[in-house]
Scaffold this motif. Structure first.
Motif, PDB file in Angstrom:
ATOM      1  N   UNK A 130       0.843  -1.249  -0.077  1.00 15.62           N
ATOM      2  CA  UNK A 130       0.195   0.094  -0.089  1.00 15.62           C
ATOM      3  C   UNK A 130       0.953   1.353   0.091  1.00 15.62           C
ATOM      4  N   UNK A 131       1.949   1.148   0.612  1.00 15.79           N
ATOM      5  CA  UNK A 131       2.731   2.375   0.836  1.00 15.79           C
ATOM      6  C   UNK A 131       3.508   2.591  -0.451  1.00 15.79           C
ATOM      7  N   UNK A 132       3.980   1.410  -0.980  1.00 14.44           N
ATOM      8  CA  UNK A 132       4.449   1.546  -2.428  1.00 14.44           C
ATOM      9  C   UNK A 132       3.708   2.155  -3.500  1.00 14.44           C
ATOM     10  N   UNK A 133       2.339   1.991  -3.526  1.00 13.46           N
ATOM     11  CA  UNK A 133       1.471   2.312  -4.218  1.00 13.46           C
ATOM     12  C   UNK A 133       1.193   3.999  -3.921  1.00 13.46           C
ATOM     13  N   UNK A 134       1.262   4.241  -2.821  1.00 12.03           N
ATOM     14  CA  UNK A 134       0.984   5.966  -2.541  1.00 12.03           C
ATOM     15  C   UNK A 134       2.329   6.462  -2.952  1.00 12.03           C
ATOM     16  N   UNK A 135       3.373   6.065  -2.789  1.00  9.15           N
ATOM     17  CA  UNK A 135       4.797   6.452  -3.237  1.00  9.15           C
ATOM     18  C   UNK A 135       4.885   6.672  -4.502  1.00  9.15           C
ATOM     19  N   UNK A 136       4.129   5.622  -5.470  1.00 10.28           N
ATOM     20  CA  UNK A 136       4.267   5.913  -7.105  1.00 10.28           C
ATOM     21  C   UNK A 136       3.428   6.958  -7.331  1.00 10.28           C
ATOM     22  N   UNK A 179       0.778  -1.033  -6.511  1.00 14.16           N
ATOM     23  CA  UNK A 179       1.246  -1.537  -5.607  1.00 14.16           C
ATOM     24  C   UNK A 179       2.656  -2.260  -5.621  1.00 14.16           C
ATOM     25  N   UNK A 180       2.680  -2.680  -6.851  1.00 13.72           N
ATOM     26  CA  UNK A 180       4.032  -3.377  -7.253  1.00 13.72           C
ATOM     27  C   UNK A 180       4.909  -2.668  -7.875  1.00 13.72           C
ATOM     28  N   UNK A 181       4.749  -1.258  -7.764  1.00 15.77           N
ATOM     29  CA  UNK A 181       5.648  -0.246  -8.490  1.00 15.77           C
ATOM     30  C   UNK A 181       6.966  -0.289  -7.900  1.00 15.77           C
ATOM     31  N   UNK A 218      11.733  -0.744  -9.086  1.00 16.14           N
ATOM     32  CA  UNK A 218      12.541  -1.301  -9.615  1.00 16.14           C
ATOM     33  C   UNK A 218      13.043  -2.573  -9.222  1.00 16.14           C
ATOM     34  N   UNK A 219      12.443  -2.874  -7.843  1.00  9.51           N
ATOM     35  CA  UNK A 219      12.596  -4.033  -7.316  1.00  9.51           C
ATOM     36  C   UNK A 219      11.246  -4.383  -6.561  1.00  9.51           C
ATOM     37  N   UNK A 220      10.163  -4.911  -7.575  1.00  7.70           N
ATOM     38  CA  UNK A 220       8.809  -5.364  -6.818  1.00  7.70           C
ATOM     39  C   UNK A 220       9.063  -6.159  -5.539  1.00  7.70           C
ATOM     40  N   UNK A 221       8.175  -5.426  -4.770  1.00 10.76           N
ATOM     41  CA  UNK A 221       8.179  -6.327  -3.456  1.00 10.76           C
ATOM     42  C   UNK A 221       7.223  -7.752  -3.474  1.00 10.76           C
ATOM     43  N   UNK A 222       6.534  -7.901  -4.448  1.00  7.33           N
ATOM     44  CA  UNK A 222       5.629  -8.958  -4.616  1.00  7.33           C
ATOM     45  C   UNK A 222       5.331  -9.094  -6.347  1.00  7.33           C
ATOM     46  N   UNK A 223       4.867 -10.296  -6.444  1.00 14.26           N
ATOM     47  CA  UNK A 223       3.989 -10.753  -7.894  1.00 14.26           C
ATOM     48  C   UNK A 223       2.979 -11.119  -7.445  1.00 14.26           C
ATOM     49  N   UNK A 224       1.940 -11.115  -8.760  1.00 14.27           N
ATOM     50  CA  UNK A 224       0.426 -11.520  -8.536  1.00 14.27           C
ATOM     51  C   UNK A 224       0.746 -13.078  -8.919  1.00 14.27           C
ATOM     52  N   UNK A 225       0.552 -14.142  -8.001  1.00 15.41           N
ATOM     53  CA  UNK A 225       0.891 -15.491  -8.356  1.00 15.41           C
ATOM     54  C   UNK A 225      -0.138 -16.027  -9.534  1.00 15.41           C
ATOM     55  N   UNK A 226      -1.359 -15.430  -9.339  1.00 16.52           N
ATOM     56  CA  UNK A 226      -2.273 -16.199 -10.452  1.00 16.52           C
ATOM     57  C   UNK A 226      -1.979 -15.803 -11.627  1.00 16.52           C
ATOM     58  N   UNK A 227      -1.246 -14.894 -11.835  1.00 14.97           N
ATOM     59  CA  UNK A 227      -0.792 -14.241 -13.294  1.00 14.97           C
ATOM     60  C   UNK A 227       0.703 -14.288 -13.573  1.00 14.97           C
ATOM     61  N   UNK A 228       1.369 -15.328 -12.919  1.00 17.24           N
ATOM     62  CA  UNK A 228       2.803 -15.472 -12.977  1.00 17.24           C
ATOM     63  C   UNK A 228       3.146 -15.713 -14.435  1.00 17.24           C
ATOM     64  N   UNK A 229       2.332 -16.179 -15.301  1.00 16.96           N
ATOM     65  CA  UNK A 229       2.775 -16.631 -16.780  1.00 16.96           C
ATOM     66  C   UNK A 229       2.633 -15.223 -17.615  1.00 16.96           C
ATOM     67  N   UNK A 230       2.381 -14.109 -16.871  1.00 20.83           N
ATOM     68  CA  UNK A 230       2.357 -12.659 -17.595  1.00 20.83           C
ATOM     69  C   UNK A 230       3.592 -12.319 -17.400  1.00 20.83           C
ATOM     70  N   UNK A 231       4.558 -12.415 -16.314  1.00 22.74           N
ATOM     71  CA  UNK A 231       5.855 -11.779 -16.243  1.00 22.74           C
ATOM     72  C   UNK A 231       6.790 -12.227 -17.016  1.00 22.74           C
ATOM     73  N   UNK A 232       8.042 -11.217 -17.323  1.00 21.18           N
ATOM     74  CA  UNK A 232       8.858 -11.788 -17.739  1.00 21.18           C
ATOM     75  C   UNK A 232      10.200 -12.555 -16.949  1.00 21.18           C
ATOM     76  N   UNK A 233      11.174 -12.859 -17.409  1.00 17.00           N
ATOM     77  CA  UNK A 233      12.020 -13.724 -16.614  1.00 17.00           C
ATOM     78  C   UNK A 233      12.879 -12.823 -15.614  1.00 17.00           C
ATOM     79  N   UNK A 234      13.090 -11.600 -15.768  1.00 12.96           N
ATOM     80  CA  UNK A 234      13.814 -10.558 -14.903  1.00 12.96           C
ATOM     81  C   UNK A 234      12.866 -10.252 -13.616  1.00 12.96           C
TER      82      UNK A 234
END
Length: 299
Positions: A102-108, A211-213, A215-231
Protein backbone atom coordinates in the motif's frame (compact mmCIF):
# COMPACT_ATOMS: atom_id res chain seq x y z
CA UNK A 1 -15.87 18.96 12.81
CA UNK A 2 -14.51 22.12 14.39
CA UNK A 3 -10.84 22.28 15.29
CA UNK A 4 -10.13 20.89 18.76
CA UNK A 5 -7.13 20.07 20.87
CA UNK A 6 -5.72 16.62 21.51
CA UNK A 7 -7.16 16.64 25.03
CA UNK A 8 -10.63 17.62 23.84
CA UNK A 9 -10.59 14.89 21.20
CA UNK A 10 -9.54 12.24 23.73
CA UNK A 11 -12.29 13.35 26.14
CA UNK A 12 -14.98 13.06 23.46
CA UNK A 13 -13.77 9.66 22.29
CA UNK A 14 -13.63 8.27 25.83
CA UNK A 15 -17.16 9.52 26.50
CA UNK A 16 -18.63 8.21 23.24
CA UNK A 17 -20.98 5.23 23.44
CA UNK A 18 -21.20 4.69 19.67
CA UNK A 19 -19.45 5.93 16.58
CA UNK A 20 -22.51 8.02 15.77
CA UNK A 21 -21.70 10.13 18.83
CA UNK A 22 -18.50 11.12 17.03
CA UNK A 23 -19.67 11.16 13.42
CA UNK A 24 -22.69 13.41 13.98
CA UNK A 25 -23.73 14.85 10.61
CA UNK A 26 -20.37 14.09 8.97
CA UNK A 27 -20.79 13.01 5.34
CA UNK A 28 -19.40 9.47 5.45
CA UNK A 29 -18.27 7.37 8.40
CA UNK A 30 -14.86 6.84 6.85
CA UNK A 31 -14.18 10.55 6.55
CA UNK A 32 -15.27 11.11 10.16
CA UNK A 33 -12.98 8.30 11.32
CA UNK A 34 -10.00 9.75 9.48
CA UNK A 35 -10.55 13.21 10.96
CA UNK A 36 -10.64 11.85 14.52
CA UNK A 37 -7.69 9.53 13.89
CA UNK A 38 -5.49 12.40 12.77
CA UNK A 39 -6.21 14.25 16.02
CA UNK A 40 -5.20 11.44 18.36
CA UNK A 41 -2.99 9.06 16.37
CA UNK A 42 -0.18 7.69 18.60
CA UNK A 43 2.42 8.23 15.88
CA UNK A 44 1.78 12.00 15.80
CA UNK A 45 2.11 12.81 19.51
CA UNK A 46 5.00 13.06 21.91
CA UNK A 47 6.17 10.29 24.24
CA UNK A 48 4.24 11.71 27.23
CA UNK A 49 0.93 11.47 25.37
CA UNK A 50 1.53 8.20 23.55
CA UNK A 51 -0.15 5.86 26.06
CA UNK A 52 -3.24 8.09 26.23
CA UNK A 53 -3.32 8.36 22.45
CA UNK A 54 -2.95 4.59 22.02
CA UNK A 55 -5.93 3.90 24.30
CA UNK A 56 -8.07 6.57 22.62
CA UNK A 57 -7.12 5.32 19.17
CA UNK A 58 -8.03 1.74 20.15
CA UNK A 59 -11.46 2.87 21.35
CA UNK A 60 -12.03 4.97 18.23
CA UNK A 61 -11.20 1.97 16.04
CA UNK A 62 -13.46 -0.31 18.10
CA UNK A 63 -16.39 2.12 17.79
CA UNK A 64 -15.81 2.39 14.08
CA UNK A 65 -15.70 -1.40 13.66
CA UNK A 66 -18.93 -1.84 15.65
CA UNK A 67 -20.92 0.94 13.99
CA UNK A 68 -24.46 0.11 12.92
CA UNK A 69 -24.00 0.05 9.16
CA UNK A 70 -22.55 -3.16 7.75
CA UNK A 71 -19.81 -2.42 5.26
CA UNK A 72 -19.60 -4.76 2.33
CA UNK A 73 -16.60 -4.47 0.01
CA UNK A 74 -17.28 -2.69 -3.28
CA UNK A 75 -14.67 -4.91 -4.90
CA UNK A 76 -11.61 -7.05 -4.23
CA UNK A 77 -8.08 -6.66 -5.52
CA UNK A 78 -5.01 -8.86 -5.36
CA UNK A 79 -4.18 -8.00 -1.76
CA UNK A 80 -6.84 -5.50 -0.70
CA UNK A 81 -10.58 -4.94 -0.33
CA UNK A 82 -12.12 -1.83 -1.89
CA UNK A 83 -14.84 0.14 -0.12
CA UNK A 84 -16.84 2.80 -1.96
CA UNK A 85 -17.48 6.10 -0.22
CA UNK A 86 -19.03 8.62 -2.58
CA UNK A 87 -16.46 9.64 -5.18
CA UNK A 88 -13.70 7.79 -3.33
CA UNK A 89 -12.47 4.22 -2.93
CA UNK A 90 -10.83 3.08 0.29
CA UNK A 91 -8.23 0.42 -0.42
CA UNK A 92 -7.66 -1.69 2.70
CA UNK A 93 -5.13 -4.56 2.71
CA UNK A 94 -6.55 -7.86 3.90
CA UNK A 95 -3.35 -8.49 5.85
CA UNK A 96 -1.17 -5.96 7.71
CA UNK A 97 1.78 -7.82 6.18
CA UNK A 98 0.90 -6.09 2.89
CA UNK A 99 1.17 -2.56 4.28
CA UNK A 100 4.42 -2.16 2.34
CA UNK A 101 2.52 -2.69 -0.93
CA UNK A 102 0.00 0.00 0.00
CA UNK A 103 2.85 2.35 0.84
CA UNK A 104 4.56 1.55 -2.48
CA UNK A 105 1.38 2.50 -4.34
CA UNK A 106 1.06 5.78 -2.45
CA UNK A 107 4.71 6.62 -3.18
CA UNK A 108 4.30 5.84 -6.89
CA UNK A 109 1.13 7.90 -7.28
CA UNK A 110 2.62 10.88 -5.44
CA UNK A 111 5.67 10.75 -7.72
CA UNK A 112 3.48 10.59 -10.82
CA UNK A 113 1.61 13.70 -9.71
CA UNK A 114 4.78 15.52 -8.70
CA UNK A 115 7.12 14.61 -11.57
CA UNK A 116 4.84 13.46 -14.40
CA UNK A 117 3.38 15.65 -17.14
CA UNK A 118 0.03 16.91 -15.72
CA UNK A 119 -1.66 16.38 -19.09
CA UNK A 120 -1.54 12.61 -18.61
CA UNK A 121 -2.87 12.40 -15.04
CA UNK A 122 -6.17 10.84 -16.15
CA UNK A 123 -4.19 7.66 -16.93
CA UNK A 124 -3.78 6.85 -13.21
CA UNK A 125 -6.09 7.17 -10.18
CA UNK A 126 -5.60 10.22 -7.97
CA UNK A 127 -4.38 9.51 -4.45
CA UNK A 128 -6.61 11.57 -2.15
CA UNK A 129 -4.93 10.66 1.14
CA UNK A 130 -3.52 7.81 3.22
CA UNK A 131 -4.10 6.85 6.83
CA UNK A 132 -3.48 4.04 9.28
CA UNK A 133 -6.47 2.03 10.48
CA UNK A 134 -6.25 -0.01 13.68
CA UNK A 135 -8.77 -2.80 14.23
CA UNK A 136 -10.10 -4.19 17.50
CA UNK A 137 -7.06 -6.51 17.76
CA UNK A 138 -4.81 -3.46 17.35
CA UNK A 139 -3.57 -4.64 13.98
CA UNK A 140 -2.63 -1.66 11.86
CA UNK A 141 -3.34 -1.38 8.16
CA UNK A 142 -2.14 1.26 5.70
CA UNK A 143 -5.19 2.54 3.78
CA UNK A 144 -5.05 4.37 0.47
CA UNK A 145 -7.97 6.63 -0.40
CA UNK A 146 -8.27 6.88 -4.19
CA UNK A 147 -10.46 8.80 -6.58
CA UNK A 148 -13.20 6.48 -7.81
CA UNK A 149 -13.24 5.56 -11.51
CA UNK A 150 -16.89 5.48 -12.53
CA UNK A 151 -18.26 3.69 -15.57
CA UNK A 152 -15.10 1.69 -16.23
CA UNK A 153 -14.42 -2.02 -16.43
CA UNK A 154 -11.19 -4.01 -16.43
CA UNK A 155 -9.69 -5.87 -19.35
CA UNK A 156 -10.14 -9.04 -17.28
CA UNK A 157 -13.88 -8.73 -17.95
CA UNK A 158 -13.56 -8.88 -21.74
CA UNK A 159 -15.13 -12.01 -23.23
CA UNK A 160 -13.83 -13.28 -26.55
CA UNK A 161 -10.95 -12.06 -28.67
CA UNK A 162 -10.42 -8.42 -29.59
CA UNK A 163 -10.28 -7.29 -33.19
CA UNK A 164 -7.53 -5.01 -34.50
CA UNK A 165 -9.61 -1.84 -34.29
CA UNK A 166 -10.74 -2.56 -30.73
CA UNK A 167 -7.24 -3.44 -29.62
CA UNK A 168 -5.60 -0.49 -31.34
CA UNK A 169 -6.97 2.28 -29.13
CA UNK A 170 -6.45 0.23 -25.95
CA UNK A 171 -2.85 -0.62 -26.84
CA UNK A 172 -2.12 2.99 -27.83
CA UNK A 173 -3.45 4.39 -24.56
CA UNK A 174 -1.65 1.75 -22.55
CA UNK A 175 1.66 2.78 -24.14
CA UNK A 176 0.87 6.45 -23.46
CA UNK A 177 0.20 5.64 -19.80
CA UNK A 178 3.44 3.70 -19.49
CA UNK A 179 5.45 6.33 -21.33
CA UNK A 180 4.11 8.98 -18.96
CA UNK A 181 5.01 6.88 -15.91
CA UNK A 182 8.48 6.00 -17.18
CA UNK A 183 9.32 9.62 -17.96
CA UNK A 184 8.38 10.40 -14.35
CA UNK A 185 10.70 7.62 -13.12
CA UNK A 186 7.94 5.20 -12.13
CA UNK A 187 7.71 1.54 -13.16
CA UNK A 188 4.25 -0.02 -12.78
CA UNK A 189 5.49 -3.59 -12.43
CA UNK A 190 2.19 -5.43 -12.90
CA UNK A 191 0.51 -4.60 -16.22
CA UNK A 192 -2.21 -7.25 -15.94
CA UNK A 193 -5.81 -7.48 -17.24
CA UNK A 194 -7.40 -6.58 -13.89
CA UNK A 195 -5.14 -3.54 -13.51
CA UNK A 196 -6.20 -1.88 -16.77
CA UNK A 197 -9.57 -0.12 -16.66
CA UNK A 198 -11.23 1.06 -19.86
CA UNK A 199 -14.27 3.12 -20.82
CA UNK A 200 -15.11 1.92 -24.36
CA UNK A 201 -17.59 4.73 -25.08
CA UNK A 202 -15.08 7.45 -24.26
CA UNK A 203 -12.06 5.39 -25.23
CA UNK A 204 -10.59 6.12 -21.82
CA UNK A 205 -7.98 4.05 -19.98
CA UNK A 206 -6.74 4.13 -16.39
CA UNK A 207 -3.83 2.02 -15.14
CA UNK A 208 -4.56 1.03 -11.53
CA UNK A 209 -3.00 -0.97 -8.69
CA UNK A 210 0.44 0.59 -8.41
CA UNK A 211 1.25 -1.59 -5.36
CA UNK A 212 3.97 -3.43 -7.28
CA UNK A 213 5.66 -0.28 -8.56
CA UNK A 214 9.42 0.09 -8.45
CA UNK A 215 12.63 -1.32 -9.85
CA UNK A 216 12.55 -4.14 -7.28
CA UNK A 217 8.92 -5.31 -6.94
CA UNK A 218 8.09 -6.42 -3.41
CA UNK A 219 5.68 -9.07 -4.72
CA UNK A 220 4.09 -10.52 -7.83
CA UNK A 221 0.52 -11.64 -8.56
CA UNK A 222 0.91 -15.42 -8.30
CA UNK A 223 -2.24 -16.16 -10.28
CA UNK A 224 -0.76 -14.25 -13.24
CA UNK A 225 2.79 -15.56 -13.02
CA UNK A 226 2.78 -16.50 -16.71
CA UNK A 227 2.38 -12.81 -17.66
CA UNK A 228 5.73 -11.82 -16.12
CA UNK A 229 9.12 -11.65 -17.88
CA UNK A 230 12.15 -13.60 -16.60
CA UNK A 231 13.81 -10.65 -14.81
CA UNK A 232 10.88 -10.35 -12.40
CA UNK A 233 10.43 -14.07 -11.78
CA UNK A 234 14.13 -14.85 -11.36
CA UNK A 235 15.77 -11.67 -10.12
CA UNK A 236 12.88 -9.54 -8.79
CA UNK A 237 14.03 -6.60 -10.89
CA UNK A 238 11.91 -4.44 -13.19
CA UNK A 239 12.36 -1.58 -15.63
CA UNK A 240 10.60 0.11 -18.51
CA UNK A 241 11.20 -2.97 -20.68
CA UNK A 242 9.34 -5.03 -18.06
CA UNK A 243 6.18 -2.95 -18.39
CA UNK A 244 6.44 -3.06 -22.20
CA UNK A 245 6.79 -6.87 -22.11
CA UNK A 246 3.74 -7.26 -19.86
CA UNK A 247 1.62 -4.84 -21.89
CA UNK A 248 2.50 -6.77 -25.04
CA UNK A 249 1.66 -10.15 -23.48
CA UNK A 250 -1.64 -8.70 -22.29
CA UNK A 251 -2.64 -7.35 -25.70
CA UNK A 252 -1.44 -10.50 -27.51
CA UNK A 253 -3.66 -12.67 -25.34
CA UNK A 254 -6.64 -10.35 -25.69
CA UNK A 255 -6.41 -10.40 -29.48
CA UNK A 256 -5.83 -14.14 -29.67
CA UNK A 257 -5.95 -15.70 -33.15
CA UNK A 258 -7.39 -12.47 -34.61
CA UNK A 259 -4.00 -10.79 -34.21
CA UNK A 260 -2.50 -9.96 -37.65
CA UNK A 261 0.93 -11.29 -38.62
CA UNK A 262 2.39 -7.75 -38.66
CA UNK A 263 1.38 -7.23 -35.03
CA UNK A 264 2.67 -10.67 -34.07
CA UNK A 265 6.10 -9.69 -35.38
CA UNK A 266 5.87 -6.40 -33.50
CA UNK A 267 4.91 -8.26 -30.31
CA UNK A 268 7.78 -10.74 -30.71
CA UNK A 269 10.26 -7.87 -30.68
CA UNK A 270 8.81 -6.65 -27.37
CA UNK A 271 8.94 -9.99 -25.55
CA UNK A 272 12.52 -11.20 -25.78
CA UNK A 273 13.72 -12.89 -22.59
CA UNK A 274 16.56 -10.40 -22.15
CA UNK A 275 15.22 -6.96 -21.20
CA UNK A 276 18.12 -5.19 -22.96
CA UNK A 277 16.86 -6.60 -26.29
CA UNK A 278 13.38 -5.15 -25.85
CA UNK A 279 12.22 -1.58 -26.58
CA UNK A 280 12.83 0.73 -23.63
CA UNK A 281 10.76 3.77 -24.65
CA UNK A 282 6.98 3.26 -24.64
CA UNK A 283 6.30 6.55 -26.42
CA UNK A 284 8.74 5.73 -29.24
CA UNK A 285 7.12 2.30 -29.47
CA UNK A 286 3.75 4.00 -29.87
CA UNK A 287 4.95 5.52 -33.16
CA UNK A 288 5.91 2.06 -34.45
CA UNK A 289 2.53 0.67 -33.44
CA UNK A 290 0.74 3.49 -35.25
CA UNK A 291 2.69 2.75 -38.44
CA UNK A 292 1.75 -0.94 -38.29
CA UNK A 293 -1.93 -0.25 -37.55
CA UNK A 294 -2.06 2.33 -40.33
CA UNK A 295 -0.55 -0.11 -42.80
CA UNK A 296 -2.93 -2.85 -41.68
CA UNK A 297 -5.97 -0.66 -42.35
CA UNK A 298 -4.64 0.52 -45.73
CA UNK A 299 -4.16 -3.04 -46.83
Amino acid sequence: MTTMTFEEAVTKIVAARSFQDLAGTENGAGRAYRRWAKLIHPDTVGAQRRATATDAFAKLSALYERRGERREPWGSGDVAELFAEGDRLLKVPRSPADNDLMEAEATALRKLWADGDPRFRPYAPRLVETYIHEDAQRRRRWVNVLERQRGMGSLAEIKGDLGVREAAWIWRRLLIALGWAHRAGVIHGAVLPEHVLIHPGRRGLVLVDWCYAGHRPAAIVKAREDHYPPEVLHDRTAGSATDIYMATVLMTRLMGPRMPVSLRRFAAGCTYDAPRMRPQDAWALLGELDDIIGSQYRN
